[in-house]
Design a protein around this motif. Structure first.
Motif, PDB file in Angstrom:
ATOM      1  N   GLU A   1       0.820  -1.212   0.000  1.00 31.44           N
ATOM      2  CA  GLU A   1       0.000   0.000   0.000  1.00 31.44           C
ATOM      3  C   GLU A   1       0.853   1.260   0.000  1.00 31.44           C
ATOM      4  O   GLU A   1       0.551   2.237  -0.713  1.00 31.44           O
ATOM      5  CB  GLU A   1      -0.933   0.008   1.217  1.00 31.44           C
ATOM      6  N   ALA A   2       1.917   1.275   0.770  1.00 26.52           N
ATOM      7  CA  ALA A   2       2.767   2.457   0.838  1.00 26.52           C
ATOM      8  C   ALA A   2       3.443   2.725  -0.504  1.00 26.52           C
ATOM      9  O   ALA A   2       3.502   3.886  -0.971  1.00 26.52           O
ATOM     10  CB  ALA A   2       3.821   2.275   1.929  1.00 26.52           C
ATOM     11  N   PHE A   3       3.950   1.689  -1.148  1.00 30.55           N
ATOM     12  CA  PHE A   3       4.621   1.887  -2.432  1.00 30.55           C
ATOM     13  C   PHE A   3       3.629   2.293  -3.515  1.00 30.55           C
ATOM     14  O   PHE A   3       3.963   3.087  -4.412  1.00 30.55           O
ATOM     15  CB  PHE A   3       5.367   0.616  -2.818  1.00 30.55           C
ATOM     16  N   ALA A   4       2.411   1.793  -3.450  1.00 32.05           N
ATOM     17  CA  ALA A   4       1.389   2.201  -4.421  1.00 32.05           C
ATOM     18  C   ALA A   4       1.098   3.689  -4.289  1.00 32.05           C
ATOM     19  O   ALA A   4       0.932   4.400  -5.298  1.00 32.05           O
ATOM     20  CB  ALA A   4       0.113   1.381  -4.207  1.00 32.05           C
ATOM     21  N   GLN A   5       1.022   4.174  -3.044  1.00 30.39           N
ATOM     22  CA  GLN A   5       0.781   5.603  -2.869  1.00 30.39           C
ATOM     23  C   GLN A   5       1.966   6.433  -3.363  1.00 30.39           C
ATOM     24  O   GLN A   5       1.784   7.505  -3.961  1.00 30.39           O
ATOM     25  CB  GLN A   5       0.506   5.934  -1.398  1.00 30.39           C
ATOM     26  N   ALA A   6       3.185   5.936  -3.139  1.00 29.18           N
ATOM     27  CA  ALA A   6       4.363   6.650  -3.626  1.00 29.18           C
ATOM     28  C   ALA A   6       4.354   6.733  -5.149  1.00 29.18           C
ATOM     29  O   ALA A   6       4.712   7.769  -5.733  1.00 29.18           O
ATOM     30  CB  ALA A   6       5.628   5.964  -3.129  1.00 29.18           C
ATOM     31  N   ARG A   7       3.955   5.639  -5.800  1.00 27.94           N
ATOM     32  CA  ARG A   7       3.873   5.680  -7.260  1.00 27.94           C
ATOM     33  C   ARG A   7       2.798   6.658  -7.723  1.00 27.94           C
ATOM     34  O   ARG A   7       2.992   7.403  -8.700  1.00 27.94           O
ATOM     35  CB  ARG A   7       3.587   4.275  -7.795  1.00 27.94           C
ATOM     36  N   ALA A   8       1.677   6.690  -7.022  1.00 31.76           N
ATOM     37  CA  ALA A   8       0.595   7.603  -7.401  1.00 31.76           C
ATOM     38  C   ALA A   8       1.016   9.050  -7.219  1.00 31.76           C
ATOM     39  O   ALA A   8       0.645   9.919  -8.022  1.00 31.76           O
ATOM     40  CB  ALA A   8      -0.656   7.295  -6.576  1.00 31.76           C
ATOM     41  N   ARG A   9       1.793   9.333  -6.186  1.00 25.68           N
ATOM     42  CA  ARG A   9       2.233  10.709  -5.908  1.00 25.68           C
ATOM     43  C   ARG A   9       3.553  11.049  -6.601  1.00 25.68           C
ATOM     44  O   ARG A   9       3.952  12.210  -6.641  1.00 25.68           O
ATOM     45  CB  ARG A   9       2.407  10.906  -4.400  1.00 25.68           C
ATOM     46  N   ASP A  10       4.241  10.026  -7.126  1.00 21.22           N
ATOM     47  CA  ASP A  10       5.563  10.184  -7.716  1.00 21.22           C
ATOM     48  C   ASP A  10       6.529  10.846  -6.733  1.00 21.22           C
ATOM     49  O   ASP A  10       7.188  11.839  -7.040  1.00 21.22           O
ATOM     50  CB  ASP A  10       5.497  10.998  -9.012  1.00 21.22           C
ATOM     51  N   VAL A  11       6.620  10.258  -5.551  1.00 15.71           N
ATOM     52  CA  VAL A  11       7.548  10.740  -4.527  1.00 15.71           C
ATOM     53  C   VAL A  11       8.364   9.548  -4.034  1.00 15.71           C
ATOM     54  O   VAL A  11       7.946   8.398  -4.149  1.00 15.71           O
ATOM     55  CB  VAL A  11       6.809  11.390  -3.340  1.00 15.71           C
ATOM     56  N   PRO A  12       9.540   9.821  -3.478  1.00 17.96           N
ATOM     57  CA  PRO A  12      10.336   8.721  -2.922  1.00 17.96           C
ATOM     58  C   PRO A  12       9.748   8.209  -1.612  1.00 17.96           C
ATOM     59  O   PRO A  12       8.880   8.850  -1.006  1.00 17.96           O
ATOM     60  CB  PRO A  12      11.706   9.359  -2.710  1.00 17.96           C
ATOM     61  N   VAL A  13      10.244   7.084  -1.199  1.00 18.01           N
ATOM     62  CA  VAL A  13       9.810   6.462   0.050  1.00 18.01           C
ATOM     63  C   VAL A  13      10.957   6.522   1.050  1.00 18.01           C
ATOM     64  O   VAL A  13      12.103   6.250   0.702  1.00 18.01           O
ATOM     65  CB  VAL A  13       9.418   4.987  -0.182  1.00 18.01           C
TER      66      VAL A  13
END
Length: 639
Positions: free
Chosen positions: A29-41
């Motif tokens: 879930e966290a990586f999916a949100q990062a991809r949606a926002r185009d931000v690093p984790v």
């Protein structure tokens, strides 16, 4: 309150649920949100008894301005390294490309696809000691992400490629073709002497007496020095383990009130400890104390495990914190500086109640062996309670193990090879200590679950699914950390099953695991203690002692109450048990005749035809699975 962390099965994550940071637990879930926002984790890895994790939390993660910076430019993931050791190992391996002297908290910046591109450990709230502030690091990473994305992608690809190359190299090359036939008992004895040569001659243990480096017990290495082969062929090396235990037990590394050992000392004379008390360390040091014949030290360690770490649900918690509240302030080690009377008025440091499967296996096995050795029924019952709790709460409906649970709520984290091996070995020891074959049957099932059709070893389910999907992973190391590696743990479990007569297949499994690494282990014995202990067992003909009691006799702790004082043969039964415990062997058990029959029926051929003679307690002394004539007189049980 962050519900994603408040409902976690990790006390470490729950402790961060009140942070202003919008934390995610480890997961897709966290990586999916990062991809949606185009931000690093940003992945922050720690554990609940980590002092510097507490410090960084207070300084940065509880600060509203820092949290605002973090949430604006990143997706933040909080990971309990004890719950997700594979994640920790993978990112620790990646972090080594960016920083030396790694530890926890571990701070790793990764792409939305999970590829690390920068890492460090603790960052202060303001520049200090050559370190930038945490907010400066966040600003620099965010600027690089927006202005130099190609450079970040290139770094991430290079790190991922390097990790893949390391993983692919494990088990390959000349060492991967090695066989145990080439490793002789004298070579193992020489490895023990090499290890003993690293003894601190002034303070005991391993290391330079003039060094400023932290000093750890390295229990895996101590246990190797106590292997039967080493005791018999390199006694001068073996006593190094006994001296180390005595030195640590007499030092501030050991809590004089509650008996457990602290994590490590900051000075070579075992003073100024790092005050967290870990299940892994104390379980293994209980074994060291038992083998050394130190009942007093064993009693103290076992008391800590049972009275402090054992949870109301039966399993053992992962650790006890170094910090506690004293006079309204957080104090590191202040509780442990008090005597028993002063402690009674204080709230003790918190215990991380997370029940880790493999670590409980270490404790179950140690308590079972110590309970049988010293006739401590309470220790045996504690081990049995923990085993039943783990087998109830840390198992999926399909029978596969889970990594951990909290208050009987299972974690979603996948079990590791170490979990399977450590639990299986512990259950086998418990079966021998209690005579209950069901625990050995379950141990055999756990090892079998890790064996593939082509004879390879693989954890059921394939490990962490997020890392697998991202193509990120850690080297499958055979060397030890603060516990036996997954490979060594599975090999130890297989050897234990072979010793109880489960079949030569399990010896072959252990050899297959150990053989590719024996040369590295002999060259670096301090790093491979657990694997070398298995190799030592394989390199010598095993000795197994089985004492069979009449069915009418209660079997008590390891045979100490195995037969009533007025029953026929009472003296012989007690004497056989005492004599058997005094002999150094690879396997020792006291059980009723009907129990021996149950073991045989379950497929453990060591117990075939093990019956009493003339209705009297009877001892079978077996060498390399060939048993001498049974005896009923303790004086006839040879050395």
């Amino acid at each position: 309150m962050n519900p994603r962390l408040a409902e976690a099965t990790s006390p470490y994550l729950r402790a961060h649920a009140g942070n202003p940071v919008a934390w995610f637990p480890w997961g897709e879930e966290a990586f999916a949100q990062a991809r949606a926002r185009d931000v690093p984790v940003m992945v922050s890895i720690g554990y609940s008894t980590c002092h510097w994790c507490h410090v960084m939390a207070r300084e940065s993660f509880e600060d509203a301005d820092t949290a605002a910076d973090l949430d604006a430019g990143f997706v933040a993931i909080k990971v309990d390294r004890e719950e997700h050791p594979e994640v920790d190992a993978a990112y620790m391996a990646a972090a080594s490309a960016f920083a030396p002297n790694l530890g926890w908290p571990l701070t790793v910046f990764v792409t939305p696809q999970g590829r690390p591109f920068y890492a460090g450990t603790y960052y202060p709230p303001e520049p200090r000691g050559g370190l930038p502030s945490f907010r400066q690091v966040l600003a620099a990473v965010r600027e690089a992400w927006t202005e130099r994305r190609d450079q970040i992608d290139g770094t991430a690809d290079a790190v991922a490629s390097a990790l893949a190359d390391v993983r692919a190299s494990v088990g390959s090359g000349p060492s991967g073709e090695a066989t145990l036939d080439a490793l002789t008992a004298p070579e193992i004895a020489q490895a023990a002497r090499t290890l003993a040569g690293r003894e601190d001659p002034r303070h005991g243990g391993f290391g330079d007496p003039a060094s400023a480096a932290p000093k750890f017990p390295v229990a895996t290495a101590l246990k190797f020095l106590q292997a039967r082969l080493v005791r018999e062929t390199a006694a001068e090396a073996s006593v190094v383990a006994d001296r180390a235990l005595a030195a640590m037990a007499a030092s501030p590394l050991r809590d004089p009130v509650e008996g457990g050992f602290f994590r490590y000392a900051t000075r070579p004379d075992w003073t100024v400890p790092h005050y967290e008390r870990m299940l892994t360390d104390n379980a293994q040091l209980l074994d060291v104390a038992t083998d050394a014949g130190s009942h007093d030290v064993a009693r103290g360690v076992a008391g800590f495990l049972v009275d402090v770490l054992q949870q109301p649900t039966g399993g053992f918690g992962a650790a006890q914190d170094s910090e506690s509240w004293i006079d309204g302030r957080r104090s590191e080690g202040g509780y442990y500086a008090r005597d028993a009377a002063a402690r009674a008025d204080l709230q003790p440091p918190a215990v991380d109640g997370k029940v880790v499967t493999g670590w409980n296996g270490l404790a179950i096995g140690a308590l079972a062996r110590a309970g049988a050795r010293y006739g401590e029924e309470r220790w045996l019952e504690s081990a049995r309670w923990a085993a039943d709790a783990v087998l109830e709460s840390n198992v999926r409906p399909d029978g596969r193990l889970l990594r951990a649970s909290l208050d009987e709520i299972p974690s979603s984290a996948a079990a590791t090879p170490a979990d399977y091996g450590q639990l299986a070995a512990g259950l086998t020891a418990l079966a021998l200590a209690t005579g209950e074959v069901a625990y050995a049957v379950r141990a055999r099932e756990l090892v079998d679950a890790c064996l593939t059709d082509d004879g390879e070893v693989a954890v059921p389910g394939g490990g962490d699914p997020v890392l697998a999907a991202q193509g990120i992973g850690a080297p499958d190391a055979a060397s030890d950390a603060d516990e036996p590696s997954g490979r060594a743990a599975l090999a130890e479990a297989a050897v234990a099953l072979w010793l109880v007569g489960a079949g030569d297949r399990y010896r072959a499994v252990a050899e297959h695991i150990v053989a590719p690494h024996v040369r590295a282990a002999v060259g670096q014995p301090l790093a491979y203690g657990a694997l070398l202990r298995v190799a030592a067992t394989l390199a010598a003909a095993p000795r197994q002692l089985v004492i069979v009691l009449p069915d009418a006799a209660p079997t008590g702790a390891g045979g100490t109450e195995a037969i009533s004082a007025t029953a026929p043969g009472a003296a012989a039964g007690a004497g056989l048990a005492a004599a058997g415990r005094g002999i150094r062997s690879d396997l020792f058990t006291v059980l009723a005749q009907s129990a021996a029959g149950a073991w045989n029926q379950a497929g453990f051929e060591l117990f075939a035809e093990k019956t009493t003679r003339d209705g009297l307690p009877t001892a079978y002394d077996c060498r390399d699975f060939a048993c001498r004539l049974p005896v009923t007189d303790p004086t006839e049980l040879g050395d």
